[in-house]
Scaffold this active site. Structure first.
Site: not given
Ligand code: MN
Length: 150
Positions: A64, A66, A104, A118
């Site tokens: 994905e 973003h 990624h 994360c």
């Molecule tokens: Mn992500």
């Protein structure tokens, strides 16, 4: 939301007292495999969240991109990361930064779970998945093709 205790002892198996083991994402919303999510910190004063994701051997996160960024510390085991055009093996306690609008994905190696912390903005845009065309472009790089076909 109940913000809970200030001190949460760790438990066996990379769990923490009072922290729920969650699905990575809603099932069917995006491709992923054998990965769980725990939200370790999610408080309004922070403006960010800290999550712990863990994949079983052979598992992977979603490919994905973003606008928001991720600050990642590998916390358990080893795996392989795709960040933009780069495919690299990483293990605890390596650091991985995911810049805005950068494809990624994380993939666990065979044989051991792969976990990472994360940090992410609390307010963030929705991840985008690659179109068939974008996927084809990514796979023009043999290293990325090999990574995605693992
Ligand atoms: Mn992500």
């Amino acid at each position: 939301m109940d913000e809970g205790p200030n001190i949460r002892p760790a438990q066996d198996g990379f769990r923490w007292e009072g922290v729920e083991l969650l699905a990575y994402k809603e099932e069917g919303s995006a491709p992923f495999k054998a990965i769980t999510r725990q939200v370790l910190f999610q408080r309004p004063e922070l403006g960010c969240e800290l999550r712990y994701f863990e994949m079983q051997p052979g598992g992977h996160s979603t490919l994905e991109r973003h606008e928001h960024v991720h600050a990642v510390m590998i916390f358990r085991g080893r795996g392989t990361c795709l960040v933009g055009g780069e495919v690299r093996e990483a293990g605890a306690p390596d650091l991985v930064f995911i810049p805005p609008m950068t494809w990624h994905q994380f993939r666990a190696s065979a044989g051991e779970p792969f976990g990472f912390l994360c940090m992410v903005n609390a307010a963030r845009d929705k991840p985008q998945l690659p179109s068939a065309d974008e996927l084809r472009q990514l796979k023009e790089d043999p290293a990325i093709a090999a990574f995605l076909d693992t």
